[in-house]
Design an enzyme around this catalytic site. Structure first.
Site, short mmCIF file in Angstrom:
data_model
loop_
_atom_site.label_atom_id
_atom_site.label_comp_id
_atom_site.label_asym_id
_atom_site.label_seq_id
_atom_site.Cartn_x
_atom_site.Cartn_y
_atom_site.Cartn_z
N GLY A 1 -31.35 -99.53 -64.41
CA GLY A 1 -31.41 -98.67 -63.23
C GLY A 1 -30.28 -99.01 -62.28
CG PHE A 2 -29.48 -102.41 -60.98
CD1 PHE A 2 -29.80 -103.32 -60.00
CD2 PHE A 2 -29.91 -102.66 -62.28
CE1 PHE A 2 -30.50 -104.47 -60.30
CE2 PHE A 2 -30.62 -103.80 -62.60
CZ PHE A 2 -30.92 -104.71 -61.60
CG HIS A 3 -29.09 -95.20 -60.75
ND1 HIS A 3 -29.48 -95.83 -61.92
CD2 HIS A 3 -29.74 -94.00 -60.76
CE1 HIS A 3 -30.30 -95.06 -62.59
NE2 HIS A 3 -30.48 -93.94 -61.91
CB ALA A 4 -30.10 -94.03 -55.00
#
Length: 133
Positions: A48-51
């Protein structure tokens, strides 16, 4: 106010087994234009590590379990995804990270738009700056 909003899908199964149905614009709050799934994830390698600027998603752990950290830049909440008919809404402008995948984990994600790299925010500091404007 909680960052966590669940979508409960009905189990329409019977003595032969489970049957869970997701319907766009009914129990999924948008038109589904893309779905993807993650499997074979390493338990010790977070993802993930995102928006997203605009994308709406709902994540279901249809087998096994994993944890998801939800972060709006002010508040953080971690949840366990471990029910195949209980989906986690991931709204726009929420940083999310998945981790602690069980060996048998299958994470299914429904999205309201096709893939668009320009919709991603992959740097946490950029994400936090956008949220304070």
């Amino acid at each position: 106010m909680s960052l966590v909003e669940w979508i409960q899908l009905p189990n329409l199964g019977d003595h032969r087994g489970a049957l869970v149905v997701a319907e766009a614009d009914k129990n999924i709050p948008f038109e589904i234009k893309r779905l993807y799934y993650i499997f074979g994830a390493q338990p010790d390698l977070p993802r993930g590590f995102h928006a997203h600027k605009e994308l709406q998603q709902v994540a279901f752990c249809i087998q096994g379990n994993c944890k998801m950290l939800m972060d709006n830049g002010i508040k953080k909440e971690e949840v366990l995804l471990n029910q195949s008919n209980k989906g986690l809404k991931i709204p726009p402008m929420v940083w999310h990270e998945m981790h602690d995948f069980s060996q048998d984990c299958i994470l299914l994600v429904l999205a309201n738009e096709h893939y668009d790299e320009f919709d991603y925010i992959r740097n946490y500091e950029d994400f936090k700056m956008r949220g304070t404007k």
